[in-house]
Scaffold this motif. Structure first.
Motif, PDB file in Angstrom:
ATOM      1  N   ASP A   9       7.797   1.922  22.892  1.00  0.00           N
ATOM      2  CA  ASP A   9       7.572   0.840  23.853  1.00  0.00           C
ATOM      3  C   ASP A   9       6.674   1.270  25.015  1.00  0.00           C
ATOM      4  O   ASP A   9       5.810   0.524  25.451  1.00  0.00           O
ATOM      5  CB  ASP A   9       8.906   0.330  24.419  1.00  0.00           C
ATOM      6  N   GLN A  11       6.950  -6.605  28.044  1.00  0.00           N
ATOM      7  CA  GLN A  11       7.456  -5.342  28.579  1.00  0.00           C
ATOM      8  C   GLN A  11       6.969  -5.086  30.002  1.00  0.00           C
ATOM      9  O   GLN A  11       7.700  -4.592  30.840  1.00  0.00           O
ATOM     10  CB  GLN A  11       6.986  -4.224  27.626  1.00  0.00           C
ATOM     11  N   THR A  13      15.267  -3.319  30.795  1.00  0.00           N
ATOM     12  CA  THR A  13      15.121  -3.273  29.327  1.00  0.00           C
ATOM     13  C   THR A  13      14.762  -4.642  28.758  1.00  0.00           C
ATOM     14  O   THR A  13      15.479  -5.614  28.966  1.00  0.00           O
ATOM     15  CB  THR A  13      16.442  -2.786  28.695  1.00  0.00           C
ATOM     16  N   VAL A  27      14.605  -7.385  26.034  1.00  0.00           N
ATOM     17  CA  VAL A  27      15.288  -7.809  24.792  1.00  0.00           C
ATOM     18  C   VAL A  27      14.546  -9.062  24.349  1.00  0.00           C
ATOM     19  O   VAL A  27      14.719 -10.132  24.937  1.00  0.00           O
ATOM     20  CB  VAL A  27      16.780  -8.122  25.050  1.00  0.00           C
ATOM     21  N   GLU A  36      23.599  -6.700  24.217  1.00  0.00           N
ATOM     22  CA  GLU A  36      22.229  -6.957  23.756  1.00  0.00           C
ATOM     23  C   GLU A  36      21.264  -5.948  24.364  1.00  0.00           C
ATOM     24  O   GLU A  36      20.341  -5.476  23.711  1.00  0.00           O
ATOM     25  CB  GLU A  36      21.802  -8.381  24.129  1.00  0.00           C
ATOM     26  N   GLU A  37      21.506  -5.629  25.637  1.00  0.00           N
ATOM     27  CA  GLU A  37      20.638  -4.662  26.312  1.00  0.00           C
ATOM     28  C   GLU A  37      20.755  -3.283  25.642  1.00  0.00           C
ATOM     29  O   GLU A  37      19.762  -2.600  25.420  1.00  0.00           O
ATOM     30  CB  GLU A  37      21.021  -4.575  27.785  1.00  0.00           C
ATOM     31  N   LYS A  52      21.488  -2.614  22.558  1.00  0.00           N
ATOM     32  CA  LYS A  52      20.845  -2.591  21.229  1.00  0.00           C
ATOM     33  C   LYS A  52      19.440  -3.168  21.253  1.00  0.00           C
ATOM     34  O   LYS A  52      18.751  -3.183  20.222  1.00  0.00           O
ATOM     35  CB  LYS A  52      21.693  -3.392  20.236  1.00  0.00           C
ATOM     36  N   ARG A  53      19.018  -3.684  22.393  1.00  0.00           N
ATOM     37  CA  ARG A  53      17.695  -4.305  22.527  1.00  0.00           C
ATOM     38  C   ARG A  53      17.483  -5.407  21.507  1.00  0.00           C
ATOM     39  O   ARG A  53      16.410  -5.557  20.918  1.00  0.00           O
ATOM     40  CB  ARG A  53      16.579  -3.261  22.385  1.00  0.00           C
ATOM     41  N   GLU A  54      18.555  -6.168  21.294  1.00  0.00           N
ATOM     42  CA  GLU A  54      18.480  -7.239  20.296  1.00  0.00           C
ATOM     43  C   GLU A  54      19.330  -8.424  20.766  1.00  0.00           C
ATOM     44  O   GLU A  54      20.476  -8.213  21.200  1.00  0.00           O
ATOM     45  CB  GLU A  54      19.017  -6.693  18.966  1.00  0.00           C
ATOM     46  N   PHE A 110      15.142 -10.527  29.929  1.00  0.00           N
ATOM     47  CA  PHE A 110      15.775  -9.320  30.491  1.00  0.00           C
ATOM     48  C   PHE A 110      17.177  -9.700  30.951  1.00  0.00           C
ATOM     49  O   PHE A 110      17.413 -10.837  31.370  1.00  0.00           O
ATOM     50  CB  PHE A 110      14.977  -8.798  31.694  1.00  0.00           C
TER      51      PHE A 110
END
Ligand code: URA
Length: 272
Positions: free
Chosen positions: A25, A80, A94, A96, A117-118, A120-122, A154
């Motif tokens: 990233d 990002q 982070t 998502v 979610e944060e 796992k970034r999903e 985010f």
């Protein structure tokens, strides 16, 4: 100099048959910055931008890529380092972005990532996500059939935050909305479902409740949009049969719109 050496290196790889390069990233953000600076020097695309409004770091660039998946990845890279979101100072770091099939007919939109979610970034990996998976399963679908996103990209920050989450504010949703619009242009879903009042209000710029907004079709970017309760609302109901039935009726309407064959068994789910 860095850009031209990198380009040369990538061309060498391409000549050897490499079609994909894994990239982290951070590196993606650096490349995006180089690309943005490069495009700021290029003449504006015809009819799009006037000389008096040169692209800035807050100008969302058209998604680049040969496939919907590549275009979504490009949008995520732009998100990002999205200045309008970063400069609010109220969102965590982070990103998502989204998950699922970037060519899906059905797109579901939630409010914002939470703690799980944060990590796992999903989107939708916590308990609400598991409830959503059950709903999709009852529709004969899985995550790989649909595209899942959020109106805010985010996790909204709070003081001394641990696992607690909060809803995104209207401003936090507003700064993420250009991405959602761009995602819709890439995915071209035939139906959008807004999950819960926050998502519905962010998308429809309304202050109405889910109770007021559900049971009829709305439009977002010309695409039919249905509003239903957020899966976490279902999790909070003790018995909840009535609420489950309401969500299920919304999903039956979505399935009909998409031309699904609906079985008698499916029609009678959650009826007393
Ligand atoms: N709730 C949402 O609205 N979105 C998520 O991604 C997770 C929980």
């Amino acid at each position: 100099m860095l850009a031209s050496s990198l380009l040369q290196y990538l061309k060498q790889l391409e000549a050897k048959g490499t079609t994909h390069v894994p990239i982290e990233d951070n590196a993606r953000a650096v490349l995006r910055e180089l690309y943005t600076r490069g495009s700021a020097r290029r003449p504006p695309p015809s009819g799009n931008t006037s000389p008096s409004s040169p692209p800035t770091s807050a100008t969302l660039q058209a998604a680049v890529g040969n496939s919907s998946a590549e275009k979504i990845a490009d949008l995520a890279a732009q998100a990002q380092s999205w200045e309008p979101a970063r400069s609010l100072g109220t969102l965590r770091d982070t990103l998502v972005f989204s998950v699922g099939n970037p060519d899906a007919d059905l797109m579901l939109v939630g409010e914002a990532p939470g703690y799980q979610e944060e990590l796992k970034r999903e989107p939708f990996v916590g308990p609400a996500g598991q409830k959503l998976d059950q709903i999709l399963k009852a529709m004969g679908l899985s995550r790989s059939h649909v595209y899942l996103s959020n109106v805010c990209k985010f996790r909204p920050a709070t003081r001394n935050q641990t696992t607690n989450n909060r809803k995104p504010s209207p401003r936090e949703m507003e700064v993420s909305l250009p991405f959602l619009k761009a995602e819709i242009e890439v995915v071209k879903p035939r139906v959008i479902v807004a999950l819960g009042a926050t998502a519905a209000q962010g998308l429809l710029e309304s202050t109405a409740s889910v109770g007021q907004l559900r049971e009829s079709w709305h439009q977002f970017q010309g695409i039919p949009l249905r509003v239903t309760y957020h899966p976490s609302y279902l999790l909070r109901q003790e018995d909840g049969l009535q609420e489950k039935r309401k969500v299920w009726e919304d999903m039956l309407a979505v399935m009909e719109k998409l031309g699904f064959t609906i079985t008698d068994k499916q029609r009678s789910y959650f009826q007393k």
